[in-house]
Design a protein around this motif. Structure first.
Motif, PDB file in Angstrom:
ATOM      1  N   THR A   1      37.343  35.770  51.999  1.00 22.16           N
ATOM      2  CA  THR A   1      37.270  36.842  51.018  1.00 22.16           C
ATOM      3  C   THR A   1      38.635  37.488  50.817  1.00 22.16           C
TER       4      THR A   1
ATOM      5  N   SER B   1      36.315  28.939  52.742  1.00 23.26           N
ATOM      6  CA  SER B   1      36.768  30.053  51.906  1.00 23.26           C
ATOM      7  C   SER B   1      36.938  31.314  52.737  1.00 23.26           C
TER       8      SER B   1
ATOM      9  N   GLY C   1      29.801  34.676  49.146  1.00 17.57           N
ATOM     10  CA  GLY C   1      30.512  33.873  50.129  1.00 17.57           C
ATOM     11  C   GLY C   1      29.863  32.530  50.345  1.00 17.57           C
TER      12      GLY C   1
ATOM     13  N   ALA D   1      35.116  35.291  54.896  1.00 22.05           N
ATOM     14  CA  ALA D   1      33.791  35.662  54.409  1.00 22.05           C
ATOM     15  C   ALA D   1      32.738  35.336  55.440  1.00 22.05           C
TER      16      ALA D   1
ATOM     17  N   TYR E   1      37.626  34.696  46.289  1.00 28.67           N
ATOM     18  CA  TYR E   1      37.743  34.008  47.569  1.00 28.67           C
ATOM     19  C   TYR E   1      38.912  33.034  47.532  1.00 28.67           C
TER      20      TYR E   1
END
Length: 314
Positions: A111, A109, A97, A4, A162
Motif C-alpha cells: 500500500t 503489492s 489489497g 498491504a 499499491y
C-alpha cells in the motif's frame, strides 16, 4: 511503504483461508516467541475482529462485506450512530489489497496511499465493498472502492494505490482455485462484550495533548509484520476526533468523515509515537494532520502521514 494486509495467498481453497502461506510467529509482543507456523490473518487480529467476508466470483471480480455493529459505530445504532471511517477503511484496505495481489500475481503489492470519504449512515445489518481497477500499470495499481449498505446507499468511497513488488523466492503465490468462493474471517473466541475499536487496537489518546500512544502488537500487524494499513486509518480517525475535542473544549462530539493516508516506510517493530496537528478550524469542521513515527532505534522514523477532517455533530 507499508505492505498491504491482503487475504490472498498460496493455500488450497478448501482450507477456508485466503491468507499468505504459513509464517513463523516470531513477531509477537504478546507472549513468548515461537517457531510454529501461523496463518494470516492470525486469531485475535483486526481483520477477524471486524468479521470480514471476501467473495470472489468465477470471473475474478471481488467484493467484501462487514457487519454493522455498535462497537464499530461512533454511537449507538439505535440512536443514529454511523459506521466509523476507520472500520470502513479497514474493510476497503482488505478488499483493495486482495484485488491488487490478484492482478499483479505472481508479483506482490504494498500500500502506498489510501483515501476514504464517509458520506452517509449505513442502514441494515451489513455493508458491501466493491473494488474496481482504475489503472493496472507496470509499477502501480490504482483502485476505487465503493461501500454500500443493504438499501444500496453508498456510504463511503475510497481510492487506493499499491506498488507492484517484483516476485522473489519467498513471495506468496495467489491460489487461482479460490475463485467462485467465499471466505469468512472470524475469531475462534470472540470477545464478549466487544470493546470499542480503539480499545481493541490499543489506541490511547493522551488527554489534553495532540498525541496518541500505540504499542506494536499482533492485532495490528499485516502479512509482512508491519503496521496494518486499515489500523493506521483508525489511528488517524481517532486523532481527528481527539483534536476536534481539544479545539472545542470537549463540548461537542465529532465524526471523522475524511482521511487521506500516505504510507512511507514499513514498521520494524514499534512502539509508535503518533503526533497530531490542527491545520484549520472553520465553523463545524476541523482539519488535522497525523504523523506516525516508529520510536525503536537511535532516531524516530516517519512511517505514515495523514490528513483528516472531523465534523462536529451538534
Amino acid at each position: 511503504m507499508t505492505t498491504a494486509a491482503t487475504p490472498s495467498g498460496g493455500r488450497p481453497a478448501d482450507t477456508g483461508e485466503l491468507g499468505v502461506p504459513p509464517q513463523r510467529d516470531d513477531l509477537t509482543v504478546d507472549g513468548p516467541r515461537s517457531d510454529q507456523p501461523v496463518r494470516y490473518p492470525p486469531q485475535n487480529h483486526v481483520l477477524r475482529h471486524l468479521q470480514l467476508s471476501h467473495q470472489m466470483s468465477s470471473d475474478g471480480s471481488l467484493t467484501a462485506t462487514m457487519p454493522i455493529l455498535d462497537d464499530l459505530a461512533d454511537g449507538p445504532l439505535t440512536e443514529g450512530g454511523w459506521l466509523r471511517l476507520g472500520a470502513v477503511a479497514t474493510l476497503v484496505d482488505s478488499v483493495a489489497g486482495h484485488h491488487a495481489v490478484l492482478v499483479v500475481s505472481p508479483d506482490w503489492s504494498a500500500t502506498l496511499h489510501l483515501s476514504t470519504v464517509l458520506a452517509a449512515r449505513a442502514e441494515g445489518s451489513v455493508v458491501t465493498a466493491r473494488c474496481s481497477p482504475l489503472r493496472i500499470g507496470r509499477n502501480q495499481v490504482v483502485t476505487e472502492t465503493s461501500v454500500t449498505d443493504e438499501a444500496g446507499t453508498e456510504i463511503a468511497r475510497s481510492t487506493c494505490t499499491y506498488a507492484r513488488l517484483p516476485r522473489r523466492d519467498d513471495t506468496p503465490v495467489v491460489d487461482s482455485t479460490a475463485r467462485d468462493n467465499t471466505v469468512h474471517y472470524r475469531e475462534d473466541h470472540e470477545l464478549d462484550p466487544r470493546p470499542p475499536l480503539e480499545d481493541y487496537l490499543r489506541i490511547s489518546p493522551v488527554p489534553g495533548e495532540p498525541r496518541i500512544e500505540l504499542p506494536m502488537h499482533n492485532r495490528i500487524r499485516n502479512s509482512f509484520g508491519s503496521l496494518q494499513g486499515g489500523a493506521s486509518i483508525v489511528v488517524a480517525e481517532v486523532m481527528a476526533t481527539h483534536l476536534a475535542g481539544m479545539c472545542d473544549g470537549g463540548e461537542r462530539r465529532a465524526r471523522c468523515v475524511f482521511a487521506d493516508m500516505h504510507y512511507l516506510a514499513p514498521a520494524r517493530g514499534g512502539p509508535f509515537r503518533v503526533d497530531g496537528e490542527v491545520l484549520a478550524q472553520t465553523g463545524h469542521v476541523v482539519t488535522s494532520r497525523t504523523r506516525i513515527f516508529e520510536t525503536a532505534g537511535e532516531s524516530d522514523r516517519l512511517l505514515q502521514t495523514a490528513t483528516a477532517t472531523a465534523e462536529y455533530l451538534d
